[in-house]
Design a protein around this motif. Structure first.
Motif, PDB file in Angstrom:
ATOM      1  N   LEU B   6       0.788  -1.103  -0.153  1.00  0.00           N
ATOM      2  CA  LEU B   6      -0.086   0.180  -0.021  1.00  0.00           C
ATOM      3  C   LEU B   6       1.000   1.221  -0.298  1.00  0.00           C
ATOM      4  O   LEU B   6       2.045   1.441   0.755  1.00  0.00           O
ATOM      5  N   ILE B   7       0.334   2.347  -0.763  1.00  0.00           N
ATOM      6  CA  ILE B   7       1.447   3.351  -0.789  1.00  0.00           C
ATOM      7  C   ILE B   7       1.474   4.015   0.503  1.00  0.00           C
ATOM      8  O   ILE B   7       2.356   4.933   0.628  1.00  0.00           O
ATOM      9  N   SER B   8       0.388   4.057   1.074  1.00  0.00           N
ATOM     10  CA  SER B   8       0.272   4.827   2.252  1.00  0.00           C
ATOM     11  C   SER B   8      -0.006   4.038   3.531  1.00  0.00           C
ATOM     12  O   SER B   8      -1.069   3.441   3.637  1.00  0.00           O
ATOM     13  N   ASP B  32      -5.798 -14.569  -4.218  1.00  0.00           N
ATOM     14  CA  ASP B  32      -5.608 -13.588  -5.273  1.00  0.00           C
ATOM     15  C   ASP B  32      -6.706 -12.722  -5.693  1.00  0.00           C
ATOM     16  O   ASP B  32      -6.468 -11.606  -6.141  1.00  0.00           O
ATOM     17  N   SER B  33      -7.961 -12.720  -4.779  1.00  0.00           N
ATOM     18  CA  SER B  33      -8.696 -11.719  -4.894  1.00  0.00           C
ATOM     19  C   SER B  33      -8.528 -10.587  -3.729  1.00  0.00           C
ATOM     20  O   SER B  33      -9.267  -9.753  -3.913  1.00  0.00           O
ATOM     21  N   GLY B  34      -7.852 -10.996  -2.849  1.00  0.00           N
ATOM     22  CA  GLY B  34      -7.632  -9.980  -1.746  1.00  0.00           C
ATOM     23  C   GLY B  34      -7.377 -10.547  -0.573  1.00  0.00           C
ATOM     24  O   GLY B  34      -7.029 -11.578  -0.201  1.00  0.00           O
ATOM     25  N   ILE B  35      -7.692  -9.574   0.823  1.00  0.00           N
ATOM     26  CA  ILE B  35      -7.559  -9.892   2.003  1.00  0.00           C
ATOM     27  C   ILE B  35      -8.879  -9.900   2.564  1.00  0.00           C
ATOM     28  O   ILE B  35      -9.494  -8.855   2.605  1.00  0.00           O
ATOM     29  N   GLN B  36      -9.268 -10.914   3.302  1.00  0.00           N
ATOM     30  CA  GLN B  36     -10.476 -10.993   4.072  1.00  0.00           C
ATOM     31  C   GLN B  36     -10.430 -11.247   5.506  1.00  0.00           C
ATOM     32  O   GLN B  36      -9.392 -11.985   5.791  1.00  0.00           O
ATOM     33  N   LEU B  37     -11.006 -10.678   6.280  1.00  0.00           N
ATOM     34  CA  LEU B  37     -10.983 -10.965   7.819  1.00  0.00           C
ATOM     35  C   LEU B  37     -12.434 -11.027   8.307  1.00  0.00           C
ATOM     36  O   LEU B  37     -13.238 -10.207   7.916  1.00  0.00           O
ATOM     37  N   GLN B  38     -12.755 -12.158   8.978  1.00  0.00           N
ATOM     38  CA  GLN B  38     -14.251 -12.028   9.699  1.00  0.00           C
ATOM     39  C   GLN B  38     -13.844 -12.742  11.088  1.00  0.00           C
ATOM     40  O   GLN B  38     -12.968 -13.723  11.249  1.00  0.00           O
ATOM     41  N   ALA B  39     -14.400 -11.850  11.963  1.00  0.00           N
ATOM     42  CA  ALA B  39     -14.147 -12.330  13.496  1.00  0.00           C
ATOM     43  C   ALA B  39     -15.189 -11.818  14.276  1.00  0.00           C
ATOM     44  O   ALA B  39     -15.785 -10.784  14.060  1.00  0.00           O
ATOM     45  N   MET B  40     -15.699 -12.531  15.403  1.00  0.00           N
ATOM     46  CA  MET B  40     -16.622 -12.017  16.141  1.00  0.00           C
ATOM     47  C   MET B  40     -15.795 -11.467  17.367  1.00  0.00           C
ATOM     48  O   MET B  40     -14.748 -11.768  17.563  1.00  0.00           O
ATOM     49  N   HIS B  44     -19.260 -12.547  21.523  1.00  0.00           N
ATOM     50  CA  HIS B  44     -19.879 -13.004  20.289  1.00  0.00           C
ATOM     51  C   HIS B  44     -21.194 -12.357  20.189  1.00  0.00           C
ATOM     52  O   HIS B  44     -22.471 -12.955  19.906  1.00  0.00           O
ATOM     53  N   VAL B  45     -21.154 -10.981  20.356  1.00  0.00           N
ATOM     54  CA  VAL B  45     -22.414 -10.222  20.189  1.00  0.00           C
ATOM     55  C   VAL B  45     -22.190  -9.461  18.582  1.00  0.00           C
ATOM     56  O   VAL B  45     -23.127  -9.385  18.119  1.00  0.00           O
ATOM     57  N   SER B  46     -21.090  -9.146  18.418  1.00  0.00           N
ATOM     58  CA  SER B  46     -21.066  -8.485  17.040  1.00  0.00           C
ATOM     59  C   SER B  46     -19.834  -9.384  16.052  1.00  0.00           C
ATOM     60  O   SER B  46     -19.339 -10.267  16.611  1.00  0.00           O
ATOM     61  N   LEU B  47     -19.941  -9.006  14.891  1.00  0.00           N
ATOM     62  CA  LEU B  47     -19.155  -9.564  14.101  1.00  0.00           C
ATOM     63  C   LEU B  47     -18.483  -8.465  13.145  1.00  0.00           C
ATOM     64  O   LEU B  47     -19.133  -7.713  12.595  1.00  0.00           O
ATOM     65  N   VAL B  48     -17.263  -8.657  12.781  1.00  0.00           N
ATOM     66  CA  VAL B  48     -16.431  -7.827  11.851  1.00  0.00           C
ATOM     67  C   VAL B  48     -16.219  -8.467  10.718  1.00  0.00           C
ATOM     68  O   VAL B  48     -15.775  -9.471  10.944  1.00  0.00           O
ATOM     69  N   SER B  49     -16.363  -7.885   9.723  1.00  0.00           N
ATOM     70  CA  SER B  49     -16.078  -8.300   8.436  1.00  0.00           C
ATOM     71  C   SER B  49     -15.253  -7.422   7.518  1.00  0.00           C
ATOM     72  O   SER B  49     -15.862  -6.246   7.181  1.00  0.00           O
ATOM     73  N   LEU B  50     -13.971  -7.726   7.157  1.00  0.00           N
ATOM     74  CA  LEU B  50     -13.170  -6.619   6.423  1.00  0.00           C
ATOM     75  C   LEU B  50     -12.835  -7.241   5.259  1.00  0.00           C
ATOM     76  O   LEU B  50     -12.278  -8.378   5.179  1.00  0.00           O
ATOM     77  N   THR B  51     -13.112  -6.691   4.145  1.00  0.00           N
ATOM     78  CA  THR B  51     -12.480  -6.820   2.656  1.00  0.00           C
ATOM     79  C   THR B  51     -11.581  -5.901   1.864  1.00  0.00           C
ATOM     80  O   THR B  51     -12.131  -4.539   2.030  1.00  0.00           O
ATOM     81  N   LEU B  52     -10.434  -6.371   1.698  1.00  0.00           N
ATOM     82  CA  LEU B  52      -9.634  -5.416   0.929  1.00  0.00           C
ATOM     83  C   LEU B  52      -9.239  -6.072  -0.252  1.00  0.00           C
ATOM     84  O   LEU B  52      -8.901  -7.139  -0.572  1.00  0.00           O
ATOM     85  N   ARG B  53      -9.727  -5.588  -1.367  1.00  0.00           N
ATOM     86  CA  ARG B  53      -9.691  -6.097  -2.813  1.00  0.00           C
ATOM     87  C   ARG B  53      -8.192  -6.196  -3.359  1.00  0.00           C
ATOM     88  O   ARG B  53      -7.687  -4.966  -3.015  1.00  0.00           O
ATOM     89  N   SER B  54      -7.929  -6.873  -4.002  1.00  0.00           N
ATOM     90  CA  SER B  54      -6.398  -6.806  -4.471  1.00  0.00           C
ATOM     91  C   SER B  54      -6.069  -5.862  -5.328  1.00  0.00           C
ATOM     92  O   SER B  54      -5.081  -5.429  -5.462  1.00  0.00           O
ATOM     93  N   ASP B  55      -7.105  -5.369  -6.365  1.00  0.00           N
ATOM     94  CA  ASP B  55      -6.877  -4.285  -7.370  1.00  0.00           C
ATOM     95  C   ASP B  55      -6.534  -3.025  -6.332  1.00  0.00           C
ATOM     96  O   ASP B  55      -6.297  -2.164  -7.391  1.00  0.00           O
ATOM     97  N   GLY B  56      -6.762  -2.919  -5.512  1.00  0.00           N
ATOM     98  CA  GLY B  56      -7.127  -1.744  -4.480  1.00  0.00           C
ATOM     99  C   GLY B  56      -5.480  -1.665  -3.782  1.00  0.00           C
ATOM    100  O   GLY B  56      -5.254  -0.245  -3.577  1.00  0.00           O
ATOM    101  N   PHE B  57      -4.547  -2.601  -4.133  1.00  0.00           N
ATOM    102  CA  PHE B  57      -3.169  -2.407  -3.578  1.00  0.00           C
ATOM    103  C   PHE B  57      -2.481  -1.948  -4.754  1.00  0.00           C
ATOM    104  O   PHE B  57      -2.560  -2.115  -5.754  1.00  0.00           O
TER     105      PHE B  57
END
Lengths: 14, 257
Positions: B6-8, B32-40, B44-57
């Protein structure tokens, strides 16, 4: 009085 | 071999700030599509889902899918060592038990690398069903953060009531009660300042202020936040990360005991 629900009860395990 | 640049470093610092209050650790699944993170969160009240697409890097290479379990406190320590305008490269060998963060100054005269041990996290992946939400509210992320902060003073819980007239946030407790109403904006100078409501059916739901406030740590990532709600299902709070992906928080509602 409110009760907090668990997130796992809404989603299925993969 | 996995390598993502990432540039910055700022963006990565902001992403970490957006998740580290809820999660102590997380698995970054790289393909190859990118980076994903999914975690509660721990409760176990909330869930975080992060998606970073490979073409954004700036550069992205992932020869084989790898899952990297990271302690987010340790990752935060490492990212503190980066200047905001440094380029950041995340590198790992296939089947490695470490990940390397490399920071380069804009003039390339200072290069630092930090190696971090990976963790074997036994995390459950949850399938999130596609849902047509009854109400979708888009509003300035700073406004949402302000409302969550203000209302948390009055109660542990906040009521969100969405109708076609607008969205109302309410909290009541020993001190008294608080109501903040936002109407859909008719015209704005900047798109980021707009409040928009798409409503199929009115919805009223109750949520824990503590979690909503934790989600607002993502505000620096996006000028707007999207709240998606339907009766008796988790709220989705989404921040888009420009040209890179999004972070979504799912929060289970509270119900009458």
């Amino acid at each position: 009085k409110t009760k907090q629900q668990n997130i796992m009860s809404f989603f299925t395990k993969k | 071999m996995f390598e993502a640049r990432l540039i910055s470093a700022t963006i990565l610092k902001k992403i970490l700030d957006a998740i580290k209050d809820l999660l102590n650790e997380g698995t970054f699944d790289c393909s190859d599509s990118g980076i994903q993170l999914q975690a509660m969160d721990n409760s176990h009240v909330s869930l975080v889902s992060l998606t970073l697409r490979s073409d954004g890097f700036d550069k992205f290479r992932c020869d084989r899918n790898i899952s990297m379990g990271m302690n987010l406190g340790s990752m935060a320590k490492i990212l503190k060592c980066a200047n905001n305008d440094d380029t950041v490269t995340i590198k790992a060998q296939d089947n490695a038990d470490t990940v390397t963060f490399m920071f380069e100054s804009p003039n390339h005269e200072k290069v630092s690398d930090y190696e971090m041990k990976l963790m074997n996290l036994d995390q459950e992946h949850l399938g999130i069903p596609e849902t047509d939400y009854s109400c979708v509210v888009r509003m300035p992320s700073m406004e949402f953060a302000r409302i969550c902060r203000d209302l948390a003073q009055f109660s542990e819980s906040m009521l969100i009531c969405c109708t076609k007239e607008g969205v109302k946030f309410s909290a009541s407790g020993d001190v008294g009660s608080a109501n903040v109403k936002l109407a859909q904006t008719s015209s704005v100078d900047k798109e980021e300042e707009a409040v928009s409501i798409e409503m199929q059916e009115p919805v009223t739901l109750t949520f824990a202020c503590r979690y909503l406030n934790a989600f607002t740590k993502a505000s620096p990532l996006s000028g707007q936040v999207q709240l998606s709600m339907s009766a008796d299902v988790p709220l989705v709070v989404e921040y888009r990360i420009q040209d890179l992906g999004h972070i979504r928080y799912y929060l289970a509602p509270k119900i009458e005991d």
